[in-house]
Design a protein around this motif. Structure first.
Motif, PDB file in Angstrom:
ATOM      1  N   LYS A 164       0.860  -1.172   0.000  1.00 62.17           N
ATOM      2  CA  LYS A 164       0.000   0.000   0.000  1.00 62.17           C
ATOM      3  C   LYS A 164       0.906   1.235   0.000  1.00 62.17           C
ATOM      4  O   LYS A 164       2.104   1.135   0.253  1.00 62.17           O
ATOM      5  CB  LYS A 164      -0.902   0.028   1.236  1.00 62.17           C
ATOM      6  N   ASP A 165       0.304   2.388  -0.243  1.00 62.22           N
ATOM      7  CA  ASP A 165       1.039   3.646  -0.186  1.00 62.22           C
ATOM      8  C   ASP A 165       0.816   4.257   1.193  1.00 62.22           C
ATOM      9  O   ASP A 165      -0.264   4.791   1.471  1.00 62.22           O
ATOM     10  CB  ASP A 165       0.553   4.596  -1.287  1.00 62.22           C
ATOM     11  N   GLY A 167       1.846   6.929   2.343  1.00 62.07           N
ATOM     12  CA  GLY A 167       1.769   8.390   2.285  1.00 62.07           C
ATOM     13  C   GLY A 167       0.468   8.905   1.728  1.00 62.07           C
ATOM     14  O   GLY A 167       0.298  10.115   1.549  1.00 62.07           O
ATOM     15  N   LYS A 168      -0.488   8.008   1.436  1.00 57.58           N
ATOM     16  CA  LYS A 168      -1.787   8.404   0.890  1.00 57.58           C
ATOM     17  C   LYS A 168      -2.919   7.864   1.768  1.00 57.58           C
ATOM     18  O   LYS A 168      -2.756   6.883   2.484  1.00 57.58           O
ATOM     19  CB  LYS A 168      -1.951   7.874  -0.536  1.00 57.58           C
ATOM     20  N   LYS A 169      -4.091   8.510   1.671  1.00 58.38           N
ATOM     21  CA  LYS A 169      -5.238   8.092   2.478  1.00 58.38           C
ATOM     22  C   LYS A 169      -6.024   6.952   1.843  1.00 58.38           C
ATOM     23  O   LYS A 169      -6.814   6.297   2.509  1.00 58.38           O
ATOM     24  CB  LYS A 169      -6.171   9.293   2.702  1.00 58.38           C
ATOM     25  N   HIS A 170      -5.840   6.736   0.528  1.00 61.31           N
ATOM     26  CA  HIS A 170      -6.626   5.696  -0.137  1.00 61.31           C
ATOM     27  C   HIS A 170      -6.154   4.299   0.277  1.00 61.31           C
ATOM     28  O   HIS A 170      -5.084   4.129   0.868  1.00 61.31           O
ATOM     29  CB  HIS A 170      -6.563   5.855  -1.657  1.00 61.31           C
ATOM     30  N   TYR A 219       5.381   5.598  -2.433  1.00 61.99           N
ATOM     31  CA  TYR A 219       5.253   6.554  -1.337  1.00 61.99           C
ATOM     32  C   TYR A 219       4.750   7.888  -1.886  1.00 61.99           C
ATOM     33  O   TYR A 219       5.338   8.439  -2.820  1.00 61.99           O
ATOM     34  CB  TYR A 219       6.602   6.732  -0.638  1.00 61.99           C
ATOM     35  N   GLN A 220       3.653   8.370  -1.311  1.00 58.85           N
ATOM     36  CA  GLN A 220       3.047   9.660  -1.675  1.00 58.85           C
ATOM     37  C   GLN A 220       2.763   9.776  -3.176  1.00 58.85           C
ATOM     38  O   GLN A 220       2.975  10.818  -3.795  1.00 58.85           O
ATOM     39  CB  GLN A 220       3.934  10.808  -1.193  1.00 58.85           C
ATOM     40  N   GLY A 221       2.289   8.684  -3.757  1.00 54.44           N
ATOM     41  CA  GLY A 221       1.877   8.693  -5.155  1.00 54.44           C
ATOM     42  C   GLY A 221       2.991   8.445  -6.148  1.00 54.44           C
ATOM     43  O   GLY A 221       2.759   8.490  -7.363  1.00 54.44           O
ATOM     44  N   ASN A 238       5.786   9.125 -11.309  1.00 53.06           N
ATOM     45  CA  ASN A 238       4.478   9.596 -10.861  1.00 53.06           C
ATOM     46  C   ASN A 238       3.410   8.646 -11.391  1.00 53.06           C
ATOM     47  O   ASN A 238       3.186   8.559 -12.605  1.00 53.06           O
ATOM     48  CB  ASN A 238       4.228  11.016 -11.368  1.00 53.06           C
ATOM     49  N   GLN A 240       0.079   8.605 -11.058  1.00 54.85           N
ATOM     50  CA  GLN A 240      -1.128   9.213 -11.612  1.00 54.85           C
ATOM     51  C   GLN A 240      -0.861   9.862 -12.970  1.00 54.85           C
ATOM     52  O   GLN A 240      -1.624   9.686 -13.916  1.00 54.85           O
ATOM     53  CB  GLN A 240      -1.689  10.256 -10.639  1.00 54.85           C
TER      54      GLN A 240
END
Length: 396
Positions: A164-165, A167-170, A219-221, A238, A240
């Motif tokens: 999982k990431d 650094g992200k909420k998803h 990490y963080q996307g 990146n 996204q």
């Protein structure tokens, strides 16, 4: 009278012959015009084909130029890193030369030696202060045990990683199968990943360059990974936007595996409460593991530590709260265990740490990553996707 009759007969006959000749001349002119038009069309067709061939050649040329520019950027980063590394080595050599040049007799040597020791102690103290400021000193927990495991799936090759990431909420799950690949599988959540038809619901993300080993991290996307075919190039991708945002070279890394029992992995990237780390081994340290703190935003090296943990019989490692935990096993597989710990701030008494065994499982791991958000270990063992829950305690 006969002559008159013949005249009347010849006039229409001659008139008809002249008309036919006139029509034949018109037809010949028409045919000539049509031939000319066909020739013009053929020339236009050839011209169009020449233009298409030119455009195709121009596209190939553009691709070649872009490819060479990408390689040029890579070479530029490599040269920059090697120059920085060389300057560091020159600085160290210059200090040694200055030291030996200042030695004139034994008494002076002793005095200089004492001064150097004091200077080194002072510099070490200052370095520790800076490191405590850089690293969050309030991160004061350490592993005390690995409580349980849950095997979620068994898909993919012997080598791979999933995560999982933090650094992200998803709740997205990322699966990276194999030690050399360029396709990330993205799932909406753990439940989607566990479904029988999960592959139909996976979102594929294709990288511009394949990865090497299983030491990548998200990490963080951003995906941070060791580029296949390079000695020590780390790429920041990146997810996204589907593009490379930065890259760096990790001096000294990439020549030997980070862990003897996981030979595809030359650089293992890790995330803990402090951010991004790189784990590797070097021949100069006789196979001992080296850890490097990397600024995940600027991709700059912040500090490097030579540890006492050896890569022999090691299969994986992870960072948690400024501390390296190295996992060992037997070459034929067995019960994985943590038997070497290195705290970069020297706040852990490693001699009082018991051996930590992974529970209820006989086999090996190709990847173990710590998730600081969920305080869990995401592991890949013989094609299985596993989560270990850990127990922590205050640092001694």
């Amino acid at each position: 009278m006969v002559v008159l009759q013949l005249r009347f007969l010849l006039v229409p006959f001659l008139t008809s012959i002249m008309g036919a000749a006139q029509y034949m001349m018109q037809d010949a002119a028409l045919m000539n015009y049509i031939d000319q038009r066909f020739l013009s069309l053929e020339r236009l067709e050839k011209c169009n084909q020449d233009i298409l061939d030119y455009l195709e050649e121009f596209r190939d040329f553009s691709k070649m130029v872009l490819s060479r520019l990408a390689r040029l950027n890579s070479y530029k980063a490599e040269v920059k890193s090697e120059v920085e590394y060389l300057l560091t080595r020159i600085e160290r050599a210059q200090r040694d030369i200055d030291y030996f040049g200042s030695v004139t007799d034994s008494n002076t040597c002793i005095e200089v030696h004492e001064d150097l020791v004091k200077q080194q102690l002072f510099e070490e103290a200052e370095t520790k202060k800076k490191l405590k400021l850089m690293l969050n000193a309030s991160c004061d927990h350490m592993l005390a045990g690995i409580k349980s495991l849950k095997i979620f799936k068994k898909i993919g090759d012997k080598h791979g990683s999933w995560m999982k990431d933090p650094g992200k909420k998803h709740a997205k799950i990322y699966l990276l199968n194999g030690s050399v690949n360029s396709v990330i599988l993205e799932f909406a959540n753990i439940m989607t990943f566990m479904e029988s038809n999960h592959m139909l619901k996976a979102h594929k993300v294709t990288l511009p360059f394949p990865w090497q080993g299983t030491g990548h991290i998200i990490y963080q996307g951003f995906l941070f990974y060791h580029r296949y075919g390079s000695l020590n190039e780390i790429i920041k991708f990146n997810i996204q936007k589907r593009n490379i945002t930065d890259q760096m070279l990790l001096p000294g890394a990439g020549r030997i595996p980070a862990y003897q029992l996981s030979p595809p992995t030359k650089i293992d990237l890790a995330i803990d409460e402090q951010g991004l780390w790189a784990i590797h081994a070097e021949p100069e340290t006789e196979g001992n593991i080296v850890i490097t703190k990397i600024n995940h935003i600027t991709m700059a090296v912040e500090h490097t530590w030579d540890t006492s943990c050896n890569s022999k019989d090691a299969e994986a490692a992870f960072m948690a709260c400024n501390t390296l935990y190295v996992v060992y096993n037997f070459p034929s597989g067995g019960t994985s265990r943590i038997q070497c710990v290195y705290d970069v701030l020297d706040t852990v008494n490693t001699y009082e740490i018991p051996q930590l065994h992974f529970p209820k499982r006989h086999g090996s791991h190709s990847t173990i990553h710590y998730n600081p958000k969920e305080k869990q270990l995401f592991a890949w063992g013989d094609g299985s996707q596993i989560i270990y829950k850990v127990h922590t305690k205050q640092k001694i």
